[in-house]
Design a protein around this motif. Structure first.
Motif, PDB file in Angstrom:
ATOM      1  N   ASP A  80       0.905  -1.059   0.068  1.00 31.79           N
ATOM      2  CA  ASP A  80       0.152  -0.059  -0.115  1.00 31.79           C
ATOM      3  C   ASP A  80       0.894   1.214  -0.068  1.00 31.79           C
ATOM      4  N   VAL A  81       0.871   2.203  -1.064  1.00 34.08           N
ATOM      5  CA  VAL A  81       1.578   3.502  -0.963  1.00 34.08           C
ATOM      6  C   VAL A  81       0.706   4.283  -0.159  1.00 34.08           C
ATOM      7  N   ALA A  82      -0.674   4.562  -0.425  1.00 31.94           N
ATOM      8  CA  ALA A  82      -1.436   5.644   0.205  1.00 31.94           C
ATOM      9  C   ALA A  82      -2.818   4.823   0.556  1.00 31.94           C
ATOM     10  N   VAL A  83      -3.286   5.076   1.703  1.00 30.17           N
ATOM     11  CA  VAL A  83      -4.513   4.623   1.876  1.00 30.17           C
ATOM     12  C   VAL A  83      -5.487   5.784   2.682  1.00 30.17           C
ATOM     13  N   PHE A  84      -6.458   6.113   2.221  1.00 30.43           N
ATOM     14  CA  PHE A  84      -7.438   7.257   2.632  1.00 30.43           C
ATOM     15  C   PHE A  84      -8.567   6.555   3.010  1.00 30.43           C
ATOM     16  N   ALA A 131      -5.565   9.950   6.198  1.00 29.14           N
ATOM     17  CA  ALA A 131      -4.756   9.487   5.222  1.00 29.14           C
ATOM     18  C   ALA A 131      -3.401   8.768   5.799  1.00 29.14           C
ATOM     19  N   GLU A 132      -2.953   7.726   4.872  1.00 32.44           N
ATOM     20  CA  GLU A 132      -1.848   6.989   5.721  1.00 32.44           C
ATOM     21  C   GLU A 132      -1.035   6.799   4.376  1.00 32.44           C
ATOM     22  N   VAL A 133       0.172   7.100   4.708  1.00 27.60           N
ATOM     23  CA  VAL A 133       0.870   7.080   3.441  1.00 27.60           C
ATOM     24  C   VAL A 133       2.265   6.276   3.910  1.00 27.60           C
TER      25      VAL A 133
END
Lengths: 528, 329
Positions: free
Chosen positions: A282-286, A336-338
């Protein structure tokens, strides 16, 4: 607001041409037009013939010379060689003004009217009805209303033009051109910013003008539209005439071959999902990201080597979604999680620091800096990321520019050329290069193939696939559903500013996307 | 209704002027008289005339920094022509107007054909005109011609000591003429169109070059007329007169609701902008204890307030415009 147009009243002083004259008497005859800009040959001995009552498609790839041909025909750009005859008489307009006087009017893709003036003033600017030198405002408005009524528009003509939608502005521009009793009407990509229903209104208007004997030059990138409305096709390639034939003698495959000079098979092939590499980390999880009145909260996971497509109608919330993701618009809800870390995105600079890149939809206003060179445009984002205190050495800039010009086949391959002089497709490639130079882990593309033609489409699509293969996470907004399904691993369909359907794997199909877009509740159906 | 929205800045300016006048009248009972109003017109006649020209320039998306110097040049030229060279005053007026108009036409042509920013070209024009007036004479030259004494005596007497003087009449005529020209003629529509989108105006078949040259010609010719009025007002010519008047004119235009970026504005607004500046000055002279520099401070604060107000209304207009765009039927 735009019902199917009834027939506009015939322009004063203009008699419809007879059908019999179509074959033998050309309305506009262009012979041997040539033009070069600082050594770059934009037009090379091009001939073009337009008959009265003919809708003539002018097609070609980016940089093929369509714009230059139109600009030389209308005198906006001085030609180096060639002659032009209108209804048998030689003409040589030296400005748009002279062209209009001679009977050649042009409507451009970007509405070229004064946004601050009233609709009526825009229609009659320079030829307002006057008495003793004073403009007769009431008379002008009456005429404007009558003229627009002929195009199926009933609006307050006293209001400033800018208070109306782009579609209405476009019809005003066409009404103005037609009303100047134009004998030749040039439509330079008029449909690029219109939706399907508005395109139909425009076509009705075009057919009506055709019946009145007006010759129409129609520049478009949509092949469907060419076959829907045109009588004849002329194709340019690399500044030369590639071919010209009546529509019946030019099947689609021949046309594409003429435009590209090569077969287009790879790009239109269906993506094989089996061949796609496994989705990476996962690169980015919104989660629950949203903003009241902008776009409803949504969940979105972007993985390395994975393409997520956003589909939906104009104004459905696609661009709004990517602006939230990039921090160009602050979200008022969600997280947001990066790369596994909680982050807050409040501005594009923070997003860039996290390794995000964003190619906006409005290439001209939000993307390129027209006066800067290709090189300067390419290194812009990288420089911004490094900060003003760490300037990129010139040698490194040259190397980066040269690499991407070669890699993306930007033409002409001159890093010191102001980017504003490049064609749309090449500007788009330079914009891509700008973000690729920053080596992003997530690249957001908003309508990457809008306003550029078939050949460049294929190249951009190929590029998207390559990037994906290299492990970049991609978020792509596109109205070109046939294209989207060839590269997207996952498609999210938006409707009325909310994410409504998520399609993955084999479910990613045009018919499924269309069904999702169309599946609106009864009340919203009219608005969509 | 949509068309009325653009009147907001002018209405606001007018409201500020009326409110200011009422406040001044409350502070000084003598203030609320026809005489004060007439003096306001006379004292600011020269500024009002250049502000009309400046309005055209700014709406078209340009700027004219040379007008103050052109006024200075005009007064010196008139003094020399009438007193030293023996030119009859009326002929001198015509001569100087032709000279100024030619000067403006030249600046307009340079802006158009050399594609230079108006700011730089008119800045050069400002130095040039001021320099030439110094070259002509560095002294203050009195003008004693009969016509001058006659014109300054001549006025419409309105009773109560109120006089509508020649400068005031000229200014009112220019304001009305400017309103007609800007709002009711094809040329005026072209001026707005240029400010809205220069490129589009050209593509619509409007002769942009001719319009640009005409706009700067008009501005300089009005500066010349303003110089004539200024010399009538002071009965002299001096190369240092009207220094910085271009900035007062720009301030009046902006206070009057014209957008500095072009495309929007009204001549009447600029007229009110001039009157507001005059009002502040009159208040200070009524007070008698305040330094006259307070006029500048008050003008500066007003400018800030109006620019902030314009930004706010623009912002609100954009928001209300954007909202329905998404749900186009």
């Amino acid at each position: 607001m735009l019902p199917t147009a009834p027939l506009p009243p015939p322009a004063a002083g203009h008699k419809p041409q007879q059908d019999a004259s179509q074959q033998d008497a050309p309305l506009l005859q262009v012979t041997g037009f040539s033009k070069s800009f600082a050594g770059f040959v934009a037009l090379d001995g091009v001939d073009f013939t337009l008959h009265p009552g003919e809708i003539h498609a002018l097609l070609g790839e980016n940089g093929a010379g369509k714009s230059t041909l139109i600009k030389t025909m209308t005198g906006v750009v001085a030609r180096d060689a060639g002659t032009m005859r209108l209804a048998g008489a030689a003409i040589a307009p030296r400005s748009a003004e002279e062209a209009v006087k001679a009977g050649i009017a042009t409507v451009y893709q970007e509405v070229n009217l004064a946004p601050n003036l009233s609709v009526a003033q825009n229609l009659y600017l320079g030829r307002q009805p006057t008495r003793f030198g004073l403009v007769r405002e009431g008379e002008m408005r009456r005429r404007a209303s009558a003229l627009l009524a002929g195009f199926g528009l009933s609006i307050d003509v006293g209001a400033p033009l800018e208070t109306y939608s782009v579609a209405i502005q476009h019809i005003v521009a066409i009404a103005r051109a037609v009303d100047q009793s134009a004998r030749v009407l040039i439509l330079d990509e008029p449909t690029a910013s219109l939706d399907a229903q508005e395109v139909e209104v425009l076509f009705a208007v075009m057919r009506q003008l055709k019946a009145r004997g007006i010759g129409i030059v129609f520049v478009t990138h949509f092949l469907d539209q060419v076959y829907a409305v045109c009588d004849r096709i002329t194709v340019l390639r690399n500044g030369r005439l590639a071919g010209s034939a009546p529509i019946a003698q030019m099947p689609r495959l021949d046309l594409v071959r003429l435009m590209l000079g090569r077969e287009l098979s790879e790009a239109t092939a269906r993506r094989s999902h089996a061949a796609a590499g496994p989705a990476g980390a996962d690169v980015a999880v919104f989660t629950g990201l949203g903003k009241a009145g902008y776009v409803a909260p949504f969940d979105l996971t972007l993985r390395a080597g994975h393409v997520v497509g956003l589909a939906g109608l104009l104004g459905s919330g696609r661009t709004e979604t990517v602006r939230l993701v990039f921090g160009a618009e602050p979200a008022d809800a969600g997280t947001a999680e990066v790369a596994g870390r909680r982050v807050t995105l409040t501005c594009p600079r923070e997003a860039m620091a996290l390794g995000f890149g964003y190619c906006p939809e409005e290439r001209k206003t939000e993307g390129i800096v027209a006066d800067l060179t290709v090189r300067e445009n390419i290194v812009l984002a990288l420089q911004a990321k490094r900060g003003a205190l760490a300037p990129l050495p010139r040698r490194e800039q040259d190397a980066i520019a040269a690499r991407f010009i070669r890699l993306l086949d930007i033409r002409p391959p001159d890093p010191e050329r102001p980017i504003g002089l490049l064609s749309g497709g090449n500007q788009q490639k330079a914009l891509l290069a700008r973000w690729l130079a920053t080596e992003p882990r997530l690249l957001i593309l908003d309508e990457p193939t809008r306003g550029i033609d078939v050949g460049a489409h294929a190249e951009i699509i190929k590029l998207i696939r390559d990037l994906c293969r290299q492990g970049m996470a991609l978020l792509v907004v596109s109205s070109e559903l046939e294209e989207l399904v060839t590269y997207a691993d996952e498609v999210i369909v938006l409707r009325d500013r909310a994410h409504v359907v998520r399609l993955t794997g084999d479910a990613v199909e045009v018919s499924a996307i269309l069904a999702a877009i169309a599946d609106a509740p009864a009340g919203a159906a009219a608005a969509a | 209704m949509r068309s009325l929205a653009r009147l907001t800045p002018v209405l606001a300016t007018t409201a500020v002027f009326l409110a200011g006048f009422v406040l001044c009248s409350l502070a000084y009972p003598n203030f609320a008289s026809l005489r004060v109003v007439m003096n306001l017109l006379t004292d600011n006649a020269f500024l009002g005339i250049v502000a009309v020209g400046m309005t055209f320039v700014i709406i078209s998306g340009g700027i004219d920094l040379s007008v103050g110097s052109v006024i200075g040049f005009t007064t010196v030229f008139l003094a020399l022509a009438i007193e030293r060279w023996g030119v009859p005053p009326l002929i001198a007026f015509v001569l100087v107007l032709v000279l100024c108009a030619g000067f403006g036409a030249a600046m307009g042509a340079i802006i158009q054909y050399a594609e230079l920013p108006p700011f730089i070209v008119t800045l050069a024009g400002m130095f040039l005109a001021r320099g030439v007036s110094f070259l002509l004479s560095t002294e203050s030259l009195p003008i004693t011609a009969d016509l001058y004494t006659h014109l300054s005596d001549h006025a419409l007497r309105l009773g109560g000591g109120a006089r509508l003087t020649v400068p005031a009449i000229v200014m009112l005529a220019v304001v009305i003429g400017g309103m007609v020209l800007l709002h009711l003629t094809r040329f005026g529509a072209n001026v707005y169109a240029l400010g809205g989108s220069r490129a589009a105006t050209g593509l619509m078949g409007i002769n942009v070059a001719r319009s640009t040259v005409l706009i700067y010609t008009l501005s300089s010719a009005l500066a010349g007329l303003s110089g004539i009025v200024f010399s009538l007002y002071t009965s002299s010519g001096y190369s240092l007169s009207a220094v910085g008047v271009e900035l007062d004119a720009i301030a009046a235009v902006v206070i009057g609701g014209t957008l500095l970026s072009g495309g929007y504005g009204f001549v009447f607004g600029s007229f009110i902008g001039v009157l507001i500046q005059g009002l502040i000055q009159t208040y200070i002279s009524f007070d008698g204890t305040l330094s006259s520099w307070w006029a500048k401070i008050a003008t500066g604060l007003l400018l800030f307030a109006f620019i902030a107000f314009q930004q706010l209304t623009l912002h609100l207009a954009r928001r209300s415009r954007r909202a329905p765009a998404g749900v186009r039927p």
